[in-house]
Design a protein around this motif. Sequence first.
Motif, mmCIF file in Angstrom:
data_model
loop_
_atom_site.group_PDB
_atom_site.id
_atom_site.type_symbol
_atom_site.label_atom_id
_atom_site.label_comp_id
_atom_site.label_asym_id
_atom_site.label_seq_id
_atom_site.Cartn_x
_atom_site.Cartn_y
_atom_site.Cartn_z
ATOM 1 N N ARG A 108 21.521 36.117 38.884
ATOM 2 C CA ARG A 108 22.792 36.797 38.634
ATOM 3 C C ARG A 108 23.648 36.758 39.893
ATOM 4 N NH1 ARG A 108 22.391 43.201 39.289
ATOM 5 N NH2 ARG A 108 20.622 43.409 40.717
ATOM 6 N N LEU A 109 24.932 37.129 39.755
ATOM 7 C CA LEU A 109 25.891 37.055 40.842
ATOM 8 C C LEU A 109 26.385 38.448 41.215
ATOM 9 C CD1 LEU A 109 28.048 34.086 39.464
ATOM 10 C CD2 LEU A 109 26.011 33.962 40.898
ATOM 11 N N LEU A 110 26.451 38.720 42.512
ATOM 12 C CA LEU A 110 27.018 39.971 43.027
ATOM 13 C C LEU A 110 28.046 39.636 44.096
ATOM 14 C CD1 LEU A 110 23.872 42.280 43.496
ATOM 15 C CD2 LEU A 110 25.564 42.381 41.648
ATOM 16 N N SER A 111 29.279 40.077 43.886
ATOM 17 C CA SER A 111 30.329 39.950 44.895
ATOM 18 C C SER A 111 30.509 41.317 45.533
ATOM 19 C CB SER A 111 31.643 39.490 44.252
ATOM 20 O OG SER A 111 31.527 38.178 43.741
ATOM 21 N N ILE A 112 30.252 41.423 46.833
ATOM 22 C CA ILE A 112 30.308 42.714 47.525
ATOM 23 C C ILE A 112 31.520 42.738 48.455
ATOM 24 C CG2 ILE A 112 29.115 44.308 49.058
ATOM 25 C CD1 ILE A 112 26.484 43.192 48.113
ATOM 26 N N SER A 113 32.373 43.731 48.258
ATOM 27 C CA SER A 113 33.553 43.883 49.103
ATOM 28 C C SER A 113 33.226 44.715 50.340
ATOM 29 C CB SER A 113 34.687 44.557 48.327
ATOM 30 O OG SER A 113 35.748 44.895 49.206
ATOM 31 N N PHE A 114 33.693 44.249 51.496
ATOM 32 C CA PHE A 114 33.538 45.014 52.733
ATOM 33 C C PHE A 114 34.803 45.816 53.060
ATOM 34 C CE2 PHE A 114 34.569 40.550 53.746
ATOM 35 C CZ PHE A 114 35.841 40.710 54.275
ATOM 36 N N ASP A 115 35.802 45.762 52.183
ATOM 37 C CA ASP A 115 37.064 46.473 52.401
ATOM 38 C C ASP A 115 36.967 47.877 51.800
ATOM 39 O OD1 ASP A 115 39.641 47.398 52.620
ATOM 40 O OD2 ASP A 115 40.577 45.617 51.736
ATOM 41 N N PRO A 116 37.066 48.943 52.627
ATOM 42 C CA PRO A 116 36.962 50.303 52.090
ATOM 43 C C PRO A 116 38.088 50.653 51.131
ATOM 44 C CG PRO A 116 37.648 50.344 54.391
ATOM 45 C CD PRO A 116 37.242 48.931 54.098
ATOM 46 N N ALA A 117 39.147 49.850 51.091
ATOM 47 C CA ALA A 117 40.258 50.103 50.173
ATOM 48 C C ALA A 117 39.960 49.623 48.753
ATOM 49 C CB ALA A 117 41.533 49.426 50.687
ATOM 50 N N ASP A 118 38.863 48.900 48.583
ATOM 51 C CA ASP A 118 38.542 48.374 47.252
ATOM 52 C C ASP A 118 37.876 49.449 46.394
ATOM 53 O OD1 ASP A 118 39.665 45.863 47.266
ATOM 54 O OD2 ASP A 118 37.928 44.913 48.187
ATOM 55 N N THR A 119 38.706 50.112 45.612
ATOM 56 C CA THR A 119 38.277 51.164 44.700
ATOM 57 C C THR A 119 37.633 50.551 43.456
ATOM 58 O OG1 THR A 119 40.418 51.122 43.580
ATOM 59 C CG2 THR A 119 40.178 52.627 45.481
ATOM 60 N N PRO A 120 36.985 51.374 42.631
ATOM 61 C CA PRO A 120 36.454 50.847 41.374
ATOM 62 C C PRO A 120 37.520 50.147 40.529
ATOM 63 C CG PRO A 120 35.507 52.987 41.806
ATOM 64 C CD PRO A 120 36.542 52.766 42.865
ATOM 65 N N GLU A 121 38.744 50.669 40.542
ATOM 66 C CA GLU A 121 39.815 50.049 39.762
ATOM 67 C C GLU A 121 40.114 48.631 40.263
ATOM 68 O OE1 GLU A 121 39.719 54.254 39.278
ATOM 69 O OE2 GLU A 121 39.955 53.081 41.135
ATOM 70 N N ARG A 122 40.150 48.466 41.567
ATOM 71 C CA ARG A 122 40.404 47.136 42.124
ATOM 72 C C ARG A 122 39.253 46.186 41.832
ATOM 73 N NH1 ARG A 122 43.214 47.674 48.131
ATOM 74 N NH2 ARG A 122 45.098 48.791 47.454
ATOM 75 N N LEU A 123 38.042 46.693 41.901
ATOM 76 C CA LEU A 123 36.882 45.853 41.591
ATOM 77 C C LEU A 123 36.906 45.411 40.132
ATOM 78 C CD1 LEU A 123 34.114 47.872 43.486
ATOM 79 C CD2 LEU A 123 35.195 45.736 44.234
ATOM 80 N N ALA A 124 37.303 46.330 39.246
ATOM 81 C CA ALA A 124 37.385 45.993 37.824
ATOM 82 C C ALA A 124 38.440 44.919 37.591
ATOM 83 C CB ALA A 124 37.700 47.245 37.003
ATOM 84 N N ARG A 125 39.565 45.017 38.282
ATOM 85 C CA ARG A 125 40.612 44.006 38.151
ATOM 86 C C ARG A 125 40.130 42.659 38.680
ATOM 87 N NH1 ARG A 125 44.241 48.222 39.737
ATOM 88 N NH2 ARG A 125 44.313 47.401 41.878
ATOM 89 N N TYR A 126 39.362 42.702 39.755
ATOM 90 C CA TYR A 126 38.805 41.462 40.308
ATOM 91 C C TYR A 126 37.896 40.788 39.280
ATOM 92 C CZ TYR A 126 35.958 38.395 43.258
ATOM 93 O OH TYR A 126 35.284 37.301 43.781
ATOM 94 N N GLU A 127 36.995 41.558 38.684
ATOM 95 C CA GLU A 127 36.089 41.003 37.672
ATOM 96 C C GLU A 127 36.876 40.404 36.506
ATOM 97 O OE1 GLU A 127 32.159 43.886 38.228
ATOM 98 O OE2 GLU A 127 33.724 44.437 36.798
ATOM 99 N N TYR A 128 37.912 41.126 36.068
ATOM 100 C CA TYR A 128 38.731 40.638 34.952
ATOM 101 C C TYR A 128 39.438 39.341 35.338
ATOM 102 C CZ TYR A 128 42.363 40.518 31.361
ATOM 103 O OH TYR A 128 43.194 40.134 30.340
ATOM 104 N N GLY A 129 40.030 39.321 36.537
ATOM 105 C CA GLY A 129 40.743 38.136 36.982
ATOM 106 C C GLY A 129 39.839 36.932 37.171
ATOM 107 N N MET A 130 38.580 37.163 37.501
ATOM 108 C CA MET A 130 37.618 36.087 37.692
ATOM 109 C C MET A 130 36.928 35.670 36.397
ATOM 110 S SD MET A 130 37.444 35.092 40.926
ATOM 111 C CE MET A 130 39.245 35.205 40.890
ATOM 112 N N ASN A 131 37.244 36.373 35.301
ATOM 113 C CA ASN A 131 36.562 36.126 34.018
ATOM 114 C C ASN A 131 35.051 36.247 34.172
ATOM 115 O OD1 ASN A 131 38.928 35.533 32.432
ATOM 116 N ND2 ASN A 131 39.039 33.554 33.474
ATOM 117 N N ALA A 132 34.639 37.274 34.904
ATOM 118 C CA ALA A 132 33.218 37.475 35.152
ATOM 119 C C ALA A 132 32.501 37.951 33.896
ATOM 120 C CB ALA A 132 33.033 38.509 36.267
ATOM 121 N N ALA A 133 31.418 37.277 33.531
ATOM 122 C CA ALA A 133 30.591 37.715 32.406
ATOM 123 C C ALA A 133 29.884 39.008 32.818
ATOM 124 C CB ALA A 133 29.575 36.640 32.051
ATOM 125 N N PRO A 134 30.083 40.118 32.086
ATOM 126 C CA PRO A 134 29.582 41.428 32.525
ATOM 127 C C PRO A 134 28.096 41.472 32.842
ATOM 128 C CG PRO A 134 31.069 41.660 30.658
ATOM 129 C CD PRO A 134 30.815 40.194 30.821
#
Length: 208
Positions: A108-134
């Motif tokens: 499986r794949l895990l993308s980990i952000s080191f930016d403290p500004a990356d909230t759950p909302e931003r992470l969700a948008r990232y997954e959506y924009g990347m077409n990540a399979a849940p």
Amino acid sequence: MKLLFAILLVCAFGAGAFFLQTEGYTVLTTEGARRADVLRRPRPVPDVAVHDGRGKATTLLKELGSDPRVAIITFMYTRCVTVCVSSGIGLQQLQGRILAQGLQDQVRLLSISFDPADTPERLARYEYGMNAAPDLWRALGMADAVESASLLNAFSVIVVPAPLGQYEHNAAYHVVTPDGRLTRIVDIDETETLLRHAVAPRHGRKPT
């Protein structure tokens, strides 16, 4: 103010680590050295606090241990317009290859952000924009700057500030076992090598 402090701490740690690992900036890259070191001595992953795109809080070791699959981890931040973009495209292609070869029950794949500004909302948008399979590809964030620095250090990931509030950082695939050991680092354009090492050691099977 807290966010600014967290960003400065991550950057300061990255600059210091870069200085030490490049012998005072005399070596342009440490990729070969860190990859060889991990191959010789797999590293334990620190148990840092993480959150996902749905706001669920856990720790990295719990996240890894909750799934029997090998995790391929990359580091990023959602505002990135440089290396993270090419890395994200590579992950999309890697996701397609995993699905095409039926390896989604093994890796499986895990993308980990080191930016403290990356909230759950931003992470969700990232997954959506990347077409990540849940069930295959998830994004995680870290709110604590000290723990973030600890994780970056364990992976020998260098993060330094760049213009316009961006970061410069080294990018690679990191193969991590469910029991929390970093066993191999592979270049982002070597997906065939990556899947061979991620799958074969645990299942005696090579990707096609």
